[in-house]
Design a protein around this motif. Structure first.
Motif: not given
Length: 413
Positions: A264-271, A273-276, A316-320
């Motif tokens: 779920x975390x990975x799917x949120x990152x790919x969309x 949605x950082x907080x989620x 990484x996906x969230x550019x952090x």
């Protein structure tokens, strides 16, 4: 064997392919169609042409695909090897080292006739073979394992349809088929057979649900979610990842919950949605902390290191990158080097994070390790990640280390 024999015959095959006007990918597709066995990918064609493997089994199909007589192809192969027959280098030789043999044909093992009686011994045998396949997948790539994996799955399904069994054995056998489908689906995805992977996952979901195994069903739904997310269907992946949590229910084993929340975390990152995504990572860590040994054995690989790697990947996906680099560096420093595919994948995220952190020299050094590890690996996952890494480094081409890397691996871009 004369030195360079493999390379000489490989160069001959490459010349034939180019004359026929076919790409490596197209030739692989034709071989699969002709043989009826979807085990050849463009990675395997590349290995044939560079002399890394000898395609002895595939010579008849290569002759037809490349419009050359089989006699001529065999003659050239024999000449290349100094008058001797080319050595047999089966693409799945490594797989058989995990407890399988060339003569161990699943159909003969199970009988295959209508009315075959399935007992608990047959279920136990299938579970052993699934575990061997899973262990092989730890160190081998999808292109090498897809043939044996699909044969195992097809045979198990045929056995269930044709055989007779008690109600209890039927449920456990279906549960075993669902486990096998999860492994086979993962392998198909790694081999680049995206549609086949989806079909296998759906079959496994049906088997798990019929067996009443909610954890296995949820694992398969989550696997399909991860596959969809990684092939660009981000919203579908997110929907399936959250559906896997519902499928599992509140009583799911801790490691299973941790894995499902990670997806779920990975799917949120790919969309985006950082907080989620961050909240889901927290739920995964919380679930793993409750682990007490009651989890299914197939979740043996879900541990603190894997959760840390997923956390870093999300960042990484969230550019952090500053949050990701220390974690990846620490975990990869103790990672099992025999798991070359996973090591290459995880290093690819470290390379991207270093590039995002404006450390192009170190990023290039790490990227070179990724490309070296995955050079002869028949894994679509590592191919895609290699392309991502090279694309992310391209803006730093004025840096010598980056320029040298891109020049050395221009064919992978």
């Amino acid at each position: 064997m004369p030195s360079g024999a493999n390379e000489e015959f490989g160069a001959y095959l490459a010349d034939l392919r180019r004359r026929a006007g076919k790409s490596q990918r197209r030739l692989a597709e034709i071989l699969c169609d002709l043989s009826g066995c979807p085990t050849v990918t463009r990675h395997e064609i590349s290995r044939y042409e560079r002399g890394r493997r000898t395609p002895r089994f595939w010579l008849p199909y290569l002759a037809e695909a490349l419009e050359v007589s089989l006699e001529e192809l065999e003659r050239r192969a024999t000449l290349a090897f100094g008058g001797q027959q080319p050595p047999h280098m089966d693409a799945h030789a490594e797989f058989f080292a995990y407890g399988f043999s060339e003569d161990d044909v699943p159909a003969s093992r199970f009988g295959g006739a209508t009315g075959w009686r399935i007992g608990s011994d047959a279920v136990a045998d299938l579970l052993v073979r699934i575990h061997r396949l899973r262990l092989a997948d730890d160190v081998l790539a999808g292109g090498d394992l897809i043939g044996p994996a699909l044969r195992e799955l097809d045979t198990a399904v045929a056995m269930h349809r044709a055989g007779g069994f008690s109600e209890q054995v039927g449920r456990t056998f279906l549960a075993a088929i669902s486990e096998l489908a999860q492994v086979a689906g993962w392998i198909a995805s790694d081999a680049g057979l995206d549609q086949r992977a989806e079909e296998v996952y759906q079959l496994g979901i049906s088997a798990a649900r019929e067996a009443g195994d909610r954890t296995s069903a949820a694992n398969l739904v989550g696997s399909l979610a991860y596959h969809q997310t990684n092939t660009g269907a981000f919203e579908t992946g997110l929907s399936l990842a959250t559906a896997a949590l519902d499928e599992a229910g509140d009583d799911a084993p801790p490691r299973a919950k941790a894995l499902f929340w990670d997806r779920v975390a990975w799917a949120y990152a790919k969309t985006g949605q950082a907080p989620s995504a961050i909240r889901a990572l927290g739920r995964a860590s919380e679930a793993l902390s409750q682990h007490g040994g009651e989890d299914p054995s197939y979740l043996y690989w879900v541990d603190e290191d894997e959760l840390q790697i997923m956390e870093a990947r999300v960042h990484v996906e969230l550019r952090r990158p500053l949050r990701a680099v220390p974690v990846l560096t620490e975990v990869l420093g103790r990672y099992d080097s025999t798991h070359a595919r996973e090591l290459a994948l995880y290093l690819s995220w470290l390379a991207v994070a270093l590039a995002d952190a404006n450390e192009p020299e170190e990023a290039a050094h790490t990227a070179r390790r990724v490309l070296e590890l995955s050079a002869d690996m028949p894994s679509e996952r590592t191919t895609r990640r290699s392309q991502v890494v090279l694309a992310r480094l391209r803006p730093f081409r004025d840096v010598r280390e980056v320029r040298d890397l891109i020049d050395d691996y221009a064919c992978r871009a």
